[in-house]
Write a protein that holds these residues in place. Structure first.
Motif, PDB file in Angstrom:
ATOM      1  N   ALA A  33     -10.509   1.362   4.614  1.00 21.90           N
ATOM      2  CA  ALA A  33     -10.287   1.976   5.970  1.00 21.90           C
ATOM      3  C   ALA A  33      -8.634   1.901   6.857  1.00 21.90           C
ATOM      4  CB  ALA A  33     -10.683   1.251   6.809  1.00 21.90           C
ATOM      5  N   ASN A  34      -8.607   1.003   6.171  1.00 21.99           N
ATOM      6  CA  ASN A  34      -6.955   0.950   6.656  1.00 21.99           C
ATOM      7  C   ASN A  34      -5.990   1.825   5.701  1.00 21.99           C
ATOM      8  OD1 ASN A  34      -6.919  -0.860   4.086  1.00 21.99           O
ATOM      9  ND2 ASN A  34      -6.341  -2.697   5.372  1.00 21.99           N
ATOM     10  N   GLY A  35      -6.631   2.454   4.726  1.00 19.41           N
ATOM     11  CA  GLY A  35      -5.714   2.915   3.987  1.00 19.41           C
ATOM     12  C   GLY A  35      -4.782   2.345   3.192  1.00 19.41           C
ATOM     13  N   SER A  36      -5.409   1.423   2.483  1.00 16.50           N
ATOM     14  CA  SER A  36      -4.462   0.350   1.775  1.00 16.50           C
ATOM     15  C   SER A  36      -4.518   0.428  -0.104  1.00 16.50           C
ATOM     16  CB  SER A  36      -4.653  -1.272   2.394  1.00 16.50           C
ATOM     17  OG  SER A  36      -6.119  -1.668   2.155  1.00 16.50           O
ATOM     18  N   ARG A 184      -0.183   5.808  -6.322  1.00 18.31           N
ATOM     19  CA  ARG A 184       1.356   4.458  -5.757  1.00 18.31           C
ATOM     20  C   ARG A 184       2.760   4.073  -6.091  1.00 18.31           C
ATOM     21  NH1 ARG A 184      -0.735   1.273  -1.697  1.00 18.31           N
ATOM     22  NH2 ARG A 184      -3.029   1.498  -1.428  1.00 18.31           N
ATOM     23  N   ALA A 185       2.231   4.332  -7.755  1.00 13.39           N
ATOM     24  CA  ALA A 185       4.027   3.632  -8.535  1.00 13.39           C
ATOM     25  C   ALA A 185       4.420   4.872  -9.386  1.00 13.39           C
ATOM     26  CB  ALA A 185       3.327   2.650  -9.559  1.00 13.39           C
ATOM     27  N   GLY A 192      -2.500   5.400  -1.733  1.00 16.55           N
ATOM     28  CA  GLY A 192      -2.933   5.764  -3.092  1.00 16.55           C
ATOM     29  C   GLY A 192      -4.060   6.755  -3.213  1.00 16.55           C
ATOM     30  N   HIS A 193      -4.159   8.030  -2.409  1.00 19.06           N
ATOM     31  CA  HIS A 193      -5.445   9.240  -2.575  1.00 19.06           C
ATOM     32  C   HIS A 193      -4.117  10.076  -2.183  1.00 19.06           C
ATOM     33  CE1 HIS A 193      -6.352   7.995   1.916  1.00 19.06           C
ATOM     34  NE2 HIS A 193      -6.515   6.448   1.823  1.00 19.06           N
TER      35      HIS A 193
END
Length: 297
Positions: A33-36, A184-185, A192-193
């Motif tokens: 939910a926090n976009g992590s 991400r990398a 990451g999405h």
């Protein structure tokens, strides 16, 4: 057109069933939910629901699709001596294997082939091609029927469904992890999405699915040896060897095949459409199957 309609119907059913199950499990998204990043627990549930839903829906409608895909005619009341022999033989073999009487059918194909399918061992379908009935001796045809009854008695359809479900689950799971990692990398997207996640996931699913199919095909080849052994036990070893030898002779003579690709894993012969290496073949070479039966004797 019919095959396209069946494909669309199957996929729609999968989406509906999976959506309902995910809602009941409270899994609305596998993103944090926090976009992590990814919530791995939700992701695994998501992939398992979709992975197994596709396999089980395909299993549940397998008889219906097989009848329409091959043009199989179910023998409700035998009309000829040949049909009477077929029904009587299947009944005797089913009783010997301690399973319920399957539906018995004939499909209009000139190549020699047969298949068994169905969602459980007491509600199966066994069908043979008209070409096999016309050219095989009664002992050889009986061995082929015993081979198919062996698949049913061994529970091969449900086991193959479970294996395919597990494979589907982990292909989807790891493809999304790869997609998130690359996003991400490589593309420096902290969430990451982004778009790279979806593109990479799509490519990874194709590659992983291709590699994972080796697991499913390995089981498929192993079950053929087991079904051959069942055919030798329920009918006769010489009949089973003779049937496989006749199939090999026809294969060498390039008898054309009309069975849909989707049913080759369930047939006694894989036909000639599989040009991949042995790792991706659903059936062992016929000479290897004949050799195994002779060695077992």
């Amino acid at each position: 057109m019919l095959r396209i309609g069946l494909f669309l119907l199957t996929n729609l059913a999968i989406i509906l069933v999976a959506s309902v199950v995910l809602s009941l499990l409270g899994v609305n998204s596998y993103f944090e939910a926090n976009g992590s990043g990814l919530n791995l627990t939700s992701l695994l549930i998501f992939c398992a629901v979709f992975g197994f839903a596709g396999s089980f829906i395909s299993l549940l409608i397998s008889k219906w699709m097989a009848k329409r895909g091959t043009g199989t005619r179910i023998i409700e009341q035998p009309r000829t001596e040949q049909e009477q022999w077929l029904v009587t033989t299947v009944k005797r073999l089913a009783d010997k294997a301690n399973i319920g009487m399957p539906e018995v059918g004939i499909f209009p194909a000139k190549e020699s082939n047969a298949f068994a399918t169905g969602w459980n061992r007491n509600a199966a379908l066994v069908a043979v091609s008209q070409g096999l009935l016309d050219r095989f001796s009664r002992d050889e045809a009986e061995a082929v029927l015993a081979h198919e009854i062996g698949h049913v008695a061994n529970g091969d359809m449900i086991t193959l469904t479970l294996i395919q479900g597990v494979v589907n689950t982990f292909v989807m799971f790891f493809a999304r992890i790869i997609g998130s990692t690359v996003d991400r990398a490589v593309f420096k997207n902290e969430n990451g999405h982004g778009i790279a996640f979806y593109i990479t996931t799509f490519v990874a699913e194709i590659v992983l699915g291709f590699l994972a199919s080796m697991i499913v095909m390995r089981f498929s080849r192993w079950r053929e040896f087991r079904a051959d052994a069942a055919g030798a036990h329920l009918a006769s070893r010489n009949g089973m060897i003779g049937a496989l030898a006749r199939l090999k002779a026809e294969q060498d003579a390039h008898v054309a095949s009309t069975m849909p690709d989707s049913l080759y894993a369930f047939g006694i012969s894989s036909g000639f459409k599989q040009s991949m290496s042995a790792l991706f073949s659903s059936h062992p070479p016929l000479e290897a199957r004949i050799r195994a039966l002779k060695q077992a004797a």
